[in-house]
Design a protein around this motif. Structure first.
Motif, mmCIF file in Angstrom:
data_model
loop_
_atom_site.group_PDB
_atom_site.id
_atom_site.type_symbol
_atom_site.label_atom_id
_atom_site.label_comp_id
_atom_site.label_asym_id
_atom_site.label_seq_id
_atom_site.Cartn_x
_atom_site.Cartn_y
_atom_site.Cartn_z
ATOM 1 N N ILE A 291 -1.794 -36.210 -24.211
ATOM 2 C CA ILE A 291 -0.731 -36.868 -24.985
ATOM 3 C C ILE A 291 0.654 -36.377 -24.582
ATOM 4 O O ILE A 291 1.579 -37.172 -24.375
ATOM 5 N N THR A 292 0.837 -35.059 -24.443
ATOM 6 C CA THR A 292 2.177 -34.519 -24.177
ATOM 7 C C THR A 292 2.450 -34.266 -22.699
ATOM 8 O O THR A 292 3.608 -34.113 -22.304
ATOM 9 N N GLY A 293 1.393 -34.198 -21.888
ATOM 10 C CA GLY A 293 1.573 -33.880 -20.476
ATOM 11 C C GLY A 293 1.725 -32.394 -20.208
ATOM 12 O O GLY A 293 1.863 -31.974 -19.050
ATOM 13 N N GLU A 294 1.687 -31.574 -21.245
ATOM 14 C CA GLU A 294 1.827 -30.115 -21.099
ATOM 15 C C GLU A 294 0.641 -29.555 -20.315
ATOM 16 O O GLU A 294 -0.519 -29.866 -20.595
ATOM 17 N N ILE A 295 0.936 -28.719 -19.306
ATOM 18 C CA ILE A 295 -0.120 -28.082 -18.518
ATOM 19 C C ILE A 295 -0.228 -26.616 -18.920
ATOM 20 O O ILE A 295 0.778 -25.904 -18.995
ATOM 21 N N ILE A 296 -1.455 -26.171 -19.204
ATOM 22 C CA ILE A 296 -1.670 -24.769 -19.548
ATOM 23 C C ILE A 296 -2.619 -24.142 -18.535
ATOM 24 O O ILE A 296 -3.549 -24.784 -18.047
ATOM 25 N N ASP A 348 -5.477 -42.594 -27.739
ATOM 26 C CA ASP A 348 -4.237 -43.237 -28.198
ATOM 27 C C ASP A 348 -4.120 -43.203 -29.724
ATOM 28 O O ASP A 348 -3.020 -43.073 -30.269
ATOM 29 N N LYS A 349 -5.256 -43.309 -30.405
ATOM 30 C CA LYS A 349 -5.244 -43.261 -31.873
ATOM 31 C C LYS A 349 -4.774 -41.899 -32.388
ATOM 32 O O LYS A 349 -4.280 -41.787 -33.504
ATOM 33 N N ARG A 350 -4.955 -40.877 -31.555
ATOM 34 C CA ARG A 350 -4.582 -39.521 -31.961
ATOM 35 C C ARG A 350 -3.191 -39.129 -31.460
ATOM 36 O O ARG A 350 -2.790 -37.972 -31.579
ATOM 37 N N ALA A 351 -2.474 -40.108 -30.914
ATOM 38 C CA ALA A 351 -1.171 -39.802 -30.310
ATOM 39 C C ALA A 351 -0.217 -39.155 -31.304
ATOM 40 O O ALA A 351 0.440 -38.150 -30.999
ATOM 41 N N GLU A 352 -0.138 -39.723 -32.508
ATOM 42 C CA GLU A 352 0.789 -39.174 -33.502
ATOM 43 C C GLU A 352 0.375 -37.765 -33.916
ATOM 44 O O GLU A 352 1.207 -36.860 -34.036
ATOM 45 N N GLU A 353 -0.931 -37.562 -34.099
ATOM 46 C CA GLU A 353 -1.438 -36.261 -34.538
ATOM 47 C C GLU A 353 -1.239 -35.183 -33.475
ATOM 48 O O GLU A 353 -0.922 -34.034 -33.787
ATOM 49 N N GLU A 354 -1.421 -35.556 -32.195
ATOM 50 C CA GLU A 354 -1.374 -34.556 -31.128
ATOM 51 C C GLU A 354 -0.021 -34.453 -30.429
ATOM 52 O O GLU A 354 0.171 -33.568 -29.587
ATOM 53 N N SER A 355 0.913 -35.319 -30.766
ATOM 54 C CA SER A 355 2.188 -35.324 -30.036
ATOM 55 C C SER A 355 3.004 -34.053 -30.265
ATOM 56 O O SER A 355 3.878 -33.718 -29.469
ATOM 57 N N HIS A 356 2.716 -33.330 -31.351
ATOM 58 C CA HIS A 356 3.450 -32.094 -31.643
ATOM 59 C C HIS A 356 2.520 -30.883 -31.629
ATOM 60 O O HIS A 356 2.775 -29.886 -32.299
ATOM 61 N N ILE A 357 1.455 -30.973 -30.844
ATOM 62 C CA ILE A 357 0.405 -29.956 -30.862
ATOM 63 C C ILE A 357 0.932 -28.551 -30.572
ATOM 64 O O ILE A 357 0.482 -27.573 -31.156
ATOM 65 N N PHE A 358 1.910 -28.428 -29.677
ATOM 66 C CA PHE A 358 2.394 -27.104 -29.289
ATOM 67 C C PHE A 358 3.655 -26.691 -30.057
ATOM 68 O O PHE A 358 4.269 -25.678 -29.735
ATOM 69 N N GLU A 359 4.022 -27.477 -31.053
ATOM 70 C CA GLU A 359 5.196 -27.152 -31.861
ATOM 71 C C GLU A 359 4.756 -26.508 -33.167
ATOM 72 O O GLU A 359 3.728 -26.869 -33.731
ATOM 73 N N GLU A 360 5.539 -25.564 -33.638
ATOM 74 C CA GLU A 360 5.229 -24.926 -34.910
ATOM 75 C C GLU A 360 5.659 -25.838 -36.055
ATOM 76 O O GLU A 360 6.626 -26.599 -35.938
ATOM 77 N N LYS A 361 4.933 -25.757 -37.151
ATOM 78 C CA LYS A 361 5.229 -26.584 -38.313
ATOM 79 C C LYS A 361 6.601 -26.230 -38.880
ATOM 80 O O LYS A 361 6.957 -25.064 -38.997
ATOM 81 N N THR A 362 7.376 -27.258 -39.210
ATOM 82 C CA THR A 362 8.696 -27.040 -39.804
ATOM 83 C C THR A 362 8.777 -27.741 -41.156
ATOM 84 O O THR A 362 8.033 -28.686 -41.429
ATOM 85 N N ASP A 363 9.691 -27.272 -41.995
ATOM 86 C CA ASP A 363 9.888 -27.890 -43.305
ATOM 87 C C ASP A 363 10.646 -29.205 -43.164
ATOM 88 O O ASP A 363 11.322 -29.453 -42.155
#
Length: 445
Positions: A291-296, A348-363
């Motif tokens: 989803i994000t293209g991030e490589i680990i 694709d159905k999980r795009a919204e859920e996974e688009s911020h996978i590597f970001e920390e939760k914010t208020d």
């Protein structure tokens, strides 16, 4: 004089312990638990209606008795579970305990205040934090005093449970083995007496999963699904105390001088999603988050035993990764799927859920939180035939709201925007406001 009937048995006692079989001290502590149960039964005999705020079912009284006995066993055996809490609370708030003056507090011994705090904690967790019990509730004080009489009499002769203490004695090899450490911090944060309600929450989720699987006819996948859920809990749980993770609590328990302390303290949460294999060398394999293209870069040390088809350009995998000692490690079950249009649609159905996978939760933005707080405090209507909510009740609902962050609520309370926020009972306002940060982190996690 008639002999008192035994109520708590070895099976009840074993539920708060990490080992299989029994320890030589189990009979002794089960006897203590039965004595404490008798005290609880007598003190709670007037709380006969489940509408009473302090009513406990028979099983709940047994659990509270085992909890308070486990605290005693912990102190005697020098296991360090409660000591970890008081050390960390002192580091953060300059006092070993919230709520109580600790002028004569004995750090390495049993304290009446500890028992009263644990009783408050039990009732709060039992009711999911929905009732703002005062830590100075007279019933809690009476329980603490009576239980302390039992423990004080036994203190000098009580035997240490070496088997329990040994659970946290790590060999040099185990200190660097994430899977060995996971076994310790997962148990500590979900099954020990101090954090047992997290385990109950996990069990409720497993029960729901089983029910759904039976309805959907997917029972064959249950073992894997339960495995993933338990693994996720170990790495992603935020505990009720100071919002620390299970690994951080194990780090505190082991102490700053322990060789595993820093690695545990800095262990990341688990990041789960759909990935594609990119390439590999002798030391690392690279995976791209679809989803994000991030490589680990994942250390090859963590890939031993996993199926080779996960390293194929013909498959995608659903997997979880954690950051451990400055390396990415694959963690938990890995599911591989042949690439197809159906899989692409699923991802694709999980795009919204996974688009911020590597970001920390914010208020939420502060202005949005202001609107939510205003709505909560003004909404006193429960429905037809119901008594309207009191200002104290709406204030506590604001504390319970997942949409209002700790910092926002702390500022709102300090600015007088939630004037009716308090515990039940006398001195409820002062007790809560003097321990506001602790309470907000206790509830909001």
């Amino acid at each position: 004089m008639a002999k008192k009937k035994q109520t708590i048995y070895s099976k009840d006692w074993a539920s708060l312990h990490p080992y299989q079989g029994s320890a030589r001290t189990d009979f002794y502590y089960t006897t203590i638990a039965n004595k404490i149960y008798t005290v609880l039964d007598n003190l709670l005999e007037n709380e006969i209606s489940d509408e009473n705020l302090f009513y406990l079912e028979e099983e709940e009284k047994k659990q509270l008795a085992c909890t308070l006995t486990s605290y005693f066993e912990d102190i005697i055996s020098e296991t360090g579970i409660f000591r970890a809490f008081t050390k960390e609370h002192y580091r953060k708030y300059n006092s070993p305990l919230p709520f109580f003056p600790c002028n004569d507090y004995a750090n390495e011994e049993i304290n009446t205040e500890d028992i009263q705090f644990l009783t408050w904690h039990y009732f709060m967790q039992l009711n999911r934090g929905e009732i703002p019990y005062s830590p100075e509730t007279p019933l809690f004080s009476r329980i603490a005093e009576k239980v302390m009489e039992i423990l004080d009499e036994e203190y000098e002769s009580a035997p240490a449970n070496e088997k329990l203490k040994g659970f946290f004695d790590l060999s040099p090899k185990e200190c660097t083995n994430l899977y060995s450490l996971q076994a310790r911090f997962a148990w500590l944060a979900t099954e020990s007496y101090l954090f047992q309600f997290n385990g109950r929450q996990m069990q409720e989720e497993i029960d729901d999963m089983v029910t759904t699987a039976k309805e959907d006819g997917t029972e064959e996948y249950l073992p894997d699904m339960v495995n993933v859920l338990c693994n996720d809990f170990a790495y992603n749980l935020i505990t009720e105390f100071m919002q620390h993770s299970p690994a951080q609590w194990l780090a505190i328990l082991l102490g700053e001088e322990h060789p595993a302390h820093e690695a545990l303290k800095n262990l990341s949460r688990k990041y789960s999603g759909y990935f594609d294999f990119v390439d590999e060398d002798k030391y690392n394999a690279r995976f791209r988050h679809i989803i994000t293209g991030e490589i680990i870069e994942v250390t090859q040390k963590s890939l031993k035993g996993f199926p080779e088809d996960m390293k194929s350009d013909k498959t995608s995998l659903y997997a979880g990764f954690v950051r451990w000692q400055n390396e990415w490690w694959i963690m938990g079950l890995v599911n591989t799927y042949p690439k197809s249009e159906d899989l692409t649609e699923e991802i694709d159905k999980r795009a919204e859920e996974e688009s911020h996978i590597f970001e920390e939760k914010t208020d939420l933005p502060e202005n949005e939180q202001e609107i939510i707080l205003k709505d909560i405090l003004e909404d006193t209507n429960l429905g037809e035939g119901e008594m309207p909510l009191t200002p104290e009740e709406t204030a506590w609902i604001a504390v319970l709201s997942d949409e209002l962050g700790v910092s926002f609520m702390e500022n709102a309370v300090q600015k007088g925007k939630v004037p009716e926020l308090r515990f039940n009972g006398e001195k409820g306002y002062e007790l809560l406001h003097d321990n506001l940060d602790f309470i907000l982190r206790y509830i909001k996690r």
